[in-house]
Design an enzyme around this catalytic site. Structure first.
Site, short mmCIF file in Angstrom:
data_model
loop_
_atom_site.label_atom_id
_atom_site.label_comp_id
_atom_site.label_asym_id
_atom_site.label_seq_id
_atom_site.Cartn_x
_atom_site.Cartn_y
_atom_site.Cartn_z
N LYS A 195 -17.15 -5.23 12.47
CA LYS A 195 -16.50 -4.64 13.63
C LYS A 195 -17.53 -4.52 14.75
O LYS A 195 -18.60 -3.91 14.57
CB LYS A 195 -16.00 -3.24 13.25
O1 G3P Z 1 -10.71 2.80 13.25
C1 G3P Z 1 -10.40 2.68 14.58
C2 G3P Z 1 -9.34 3.57 15.14
O2 G3P Z 1 -8.13 3.34 14.50
C3 G3P Z 1 -9.70 5.00 15.34
O3 G3P Z 1 -8.61 5.80 15.65
O4 G3P Z 1 -7.61 8.04 15.71
O5 G3P Z 1 -10.10 7.81 16.01
O6 G3P Z 1 -8.53 7.07 17.79
P1 G3P Z 1 -8.73 7.27 16.34
#
Ligand code: G3P
Length: 216
Positions: free
Chosen positions: A83
């Site tokens: 990533k």
């Molecule tokens: O893993 C990446 C992403 O899905 C993170 O989400 O909830 O931290 O904005 P959030």
């Protein structure tokens, strides 16, 4: 639409695997930090549990640092996807890793233009962050819709992972838009399974069955 689980928590991953609904895992440095464990060990353990793409994120800011970390992470398991944040350095890293045959997931994408750059650099996956854009009062779904439309129009091969999903409506919405994958926290997977009519029907079936048993 495939579902990935968005967590670094081993118990949640085990529960989702048992349900049979997930085909990959995404993590990020914040999710790993929440577990308070050694990064490489967590990724290793996840790759023993799930036979599908497992995203592990680099923390370096320069192309050289990103590529160095990526090469180490890629050695853990053939399913590891690196990533990489969508910055100019990140694009250079995606380009180099693609030429080395290492899979990448371009992350923290908040616009169509960032997604177009990631696709052209050869990213295996692109991850638009829907929820975080909505947190800022912007239209996250519209961004995802634009990316789906343009990727279909130009036949880009990068797969779209709708990320930063916060609730079941987000999942249903991105499915209708046509993303390849939604990466979803365990809590949202549970919420997706629930419907008050299902609970009501199950209760009524049981009641009627018990009535029958009394008569026999
Ligand atoms: O893993 C990446 C992403 O899905 C993170 O989400 O909830 O931290 O904005 P959030």
């Amino acid at each position: 639409m495939r579902l990935f689980i968005d967590t670094a928590n081993i118990e949640e991953i085990k529960k989702a695997v048992e349900l049979g609904v997930i085909s990959g895992v995404t993590t990020n440095p914040s999710l790993i930090a929440k577990e308070g464990r050694v990064f490489q060990e967590v990724i290793q353990e996840i790759s023993r549990l799930v036979d599908g793409p497992i995203s592990a994120e680099v923390i370096g800011l320069t192309k050289e640092e990103m590529v160095r970390e990526a090469k180490e992470l890629a050695k853990i398991h053939p399913n590891i996807v690196i990533k990489i944040p969508l910055t100019l350095e990140g694009l250079k890293a995606i380009t180099e890793l693609t030429s080395l045959g290492i899979k990448t997931n371009a992350t923290v994408i908040f616009s169509l233009n960032q997604a177009i750059l990631a696709a052209n650099a050869g990213a295996t996956f692109v991850s638009p962050f829907l929820g975080r854009l909505e947190d800022m009062g912007e239209n996250g779904l519209e961004m995802v819709a634009q990316i789906v439309e343009v990727f279909q129009k130009y036949k880009y091969t990068s797969q779209i992972i709708a990320a930063s999903i916060r609730n079941p409506k987000h999942v249903a919405d991105v499915a209708q838009l046509g993303v390849d994958i939604a990466t979803v926290p365990y809590k949202v997977i549970e919420q997706m399974s629930k419907h008050y009519m299902t609970d009501r029907a199950v209760e009524k079936f049981l009641e009627d069955w018990q009535e029958l048993e009394k008569k026999l």
